[in-house]
Design an enzyme around this catalytic site. Structure first.
Site, short mmCIF file in Angstrom:
data_model
loop_
_atom_site.label_atom_id
_atom_site.label_comp_id
_atom_site.label_asym_id
_atom_site.label_seq_id
_atom_site.Cartn_x
_atom_site.Cartn_y
_atom_site.Cartn_z
N GLU A 97 0.85 -1.18 0.00
CA GLU A 97 0.00 0.00 0.00
C GLU A 97 0.89 1.24 0.00
O GLU A 97 2.11 1.15 0.17
CB GLU A 97 -0.93 0.02 1.21
CG GLU A 97 -0.19 0.11 2.55
CD GLU A 97 -1.12 0.06 3.75
OE1 GLU A 97 -1.29 1.12 4.39
OE2 GLU A 97 -1.69 -1.02 4.03
N VAL A 147 2.11 6.55 9.31
CA VAL A 147 2.49 5.15 9.33
C VAL A 147 1.26 4.27 9.54
O VAL A 147 0.27 4.70 10.15
CB VAL A 147 3.54 4.88 10.44
CG1 VAL A 147 2.94 5.10 11.82
CG2 VAL A 147 4.13 3.48 10.32
N HIS A 148 1.30 3.07 9.01
CA HIS A 148 0.31 2.04 9.27
C HIS A 148 1.04 0.86 9.89
O HIS A 148 1.71 0.10 9.20
CB HIS A 148 -0.38 1.63 7.96
CG HIS A 148 -1.49 0.64 8.14
ND1 HIS A 148 -2.10 0.02 7.07
CD2 HIS A 148 -2.10 0.16 9.26
CE1 HIS A 148 -3.04 -0.80 7.52
NE2 HIS A 148 -3.05 -0.73 8.84
N ILE A 149 0.93 0.75 11.21
CA ILE A 149 1.64 -0.30 11.93
C ILE A 149 1.03 -1.66 11.58
O ILE A 149 -0.18 -1.81 11.48
CB ILE A 149 1.54 -0.06 13.45
CG1 ILE A 149 2.26 1.24 13.84
CG2 ILE A 149 2.12 -1.24 14.23
CD1 ILE A 149 3.74 1.27 13.55
#
Length: 357
Positions: A97, A147-149
């Site tokens: 993504e 951010v996407h952890i």
């Protein structure tokens, strides 16, 4: 207009320092759930919510064209110019993504320094994306990392990335001198978790300390507080922060909202004297500078498996065991769950996350 900055041009740019002060803009962050796939997303609904802020950090962007389309829809709805930039695709597996920043041209401008974090240790499944912006009204700058952890199989998979955000926070101070700092996104971890301690030790605090940001399928019910902003309360003055209950705002039920928009509610904060452009259904949260923010408690007898997974020492397997063992009369009774000895049960109790029983 789209911008794709690369590291070479970033290093060549001079980062001019200026005294830190508060800007007067509304900043939003939103996990848009596979935005750009052919999955029936209603672009007009996304833009109807997004026009309430001046600058957005977006997660789960699946292609550049989706952001171009959003930019054009925002321009159509507002009659104003908007700009955007999108990161490269990030991810370790076949699933990847991008991140994106989208901003209102009359209020915000991109200055310099857009890049994906140089994760030499390969600790992040999806490396954070950073950029610096300027409030056109005040001239003040703010640097944002989004951010996407990774969700993984449980809390233990998320903890290393959360702890490493402290290094990014310190690095941002060196790379963007004179700018206020924000780290935002979908962290898949509540702000009360112990893994945030390194970032707290570095001086950052969560802007949203109560409520929840993920939509259940039941109207009006939200679960985990996974989305947030982390900021320096000594440097950035925040007027308000909150969670936009967009299904209520758009007049749709939760099942429809998850299908055509997202399963995450957007969050926002205002800086200086700015006022957010969302309507009255926005849930407002106080801004806390304390050491241990409060949060909706977790009920051992009603919480979902994902909510129970937020507790210390509880992963997916133990969450399933807790659900199977209901009803529970006290936290101490969790010692009946395989692998939860007295010490681990005490840590669950001491976390302050379990509802009074």
């Amino acid at each position: 207009m789209h911008h794709r900055a690369i590291l070479a041009s970033f290093l060549a740019a001079a980062l001019a320092a200026s005294p830190a002060a508060s800007a007067d803009i509304t900043i939003g962050s939103w996990n848009l759930l596979h935005f750009g796939w052919n999955n029936g997303k209603r672009l007009d609904a996304v833009a109807d919510v997004a026009k309430g802020a001046d600058l957005w950090a977006l997660q789960e962007v699946m292609n550049d064209q989706a952001i171009t389309n959003l930019e054009h829809e925002l321009e159509r709805q507002t009659g104003e110019g908007w700009s955007a930039m999108t990161s490269d695709q990030v991810g370790r597996s076949s699933y990847t993504e991008s991140y994106a920043f989208v901003w209102r041209d009359s209020a915000v401008e991109y200055t310099q320094g857009a890049l994906s974090y140089l994760d030499s240790a390969d600790n992040f499944a999806r490396e954070p994306y950073l950029a610096e912006f300027r409030d056109k009204g005040t001239g003040e700058k703010i640097a944002i990392a989004t951010v996407h952890i990774t969700y993984g199989d449980g809390r233990s998979d998320r903890t290393p990335e959360i702890r490493d955000l402290a290094d990014i926070w310190t690095w941002m101070h060196e790379v963007y001198p004179g700018s206020d700092r924000l780290i935002t996104g979908d962290f898949n971890m509540p702000p009360t978790d112990a893994s945030w301690q390194p970032l707290r030790d570095a001086g950052a605090r969560p802007a949203i300390t109560s409520g929840a940001t993920t939509l259940s399928e039941t109207n009006g019910v939200y679960s985990s507080l996974y989305d947030n902003f982390w900021f320096d309360p000594d440097a950035l003055h925040i007027g308000s922060a909150g969670i936009v209950k967009f299904p209520e705002m758009l007049g749709i039920d939760h099942v429809t909202a998850r299908d055509i928009v997202s399963d995450h509610a957007p969050i926002f904060l205002t800086t200086g004297s700015a006022t957010a452009g969302f309507d009255s259904v926005t849930e407002m949260s106080g801004v806390s500078e304390g050491e241990h923010p409060s949060e909706t408690c977790i009920d051992l007898n009603t919480a979902s498996a994902s909510e129970l997974d937020e507790l210390p020492n509880v992963g997916p397997a133990r969450a399933a065991d807790i659900i199977a063992g209901r009803p529970w009369a006290s936290v101490s009774d969790l010692s009946r769950v395989d692998g939860l000895g007295p010490t681990r049960v005490d840590q669950i109790a001491d976390s302050g996350r379990v509802c009074d029983m």
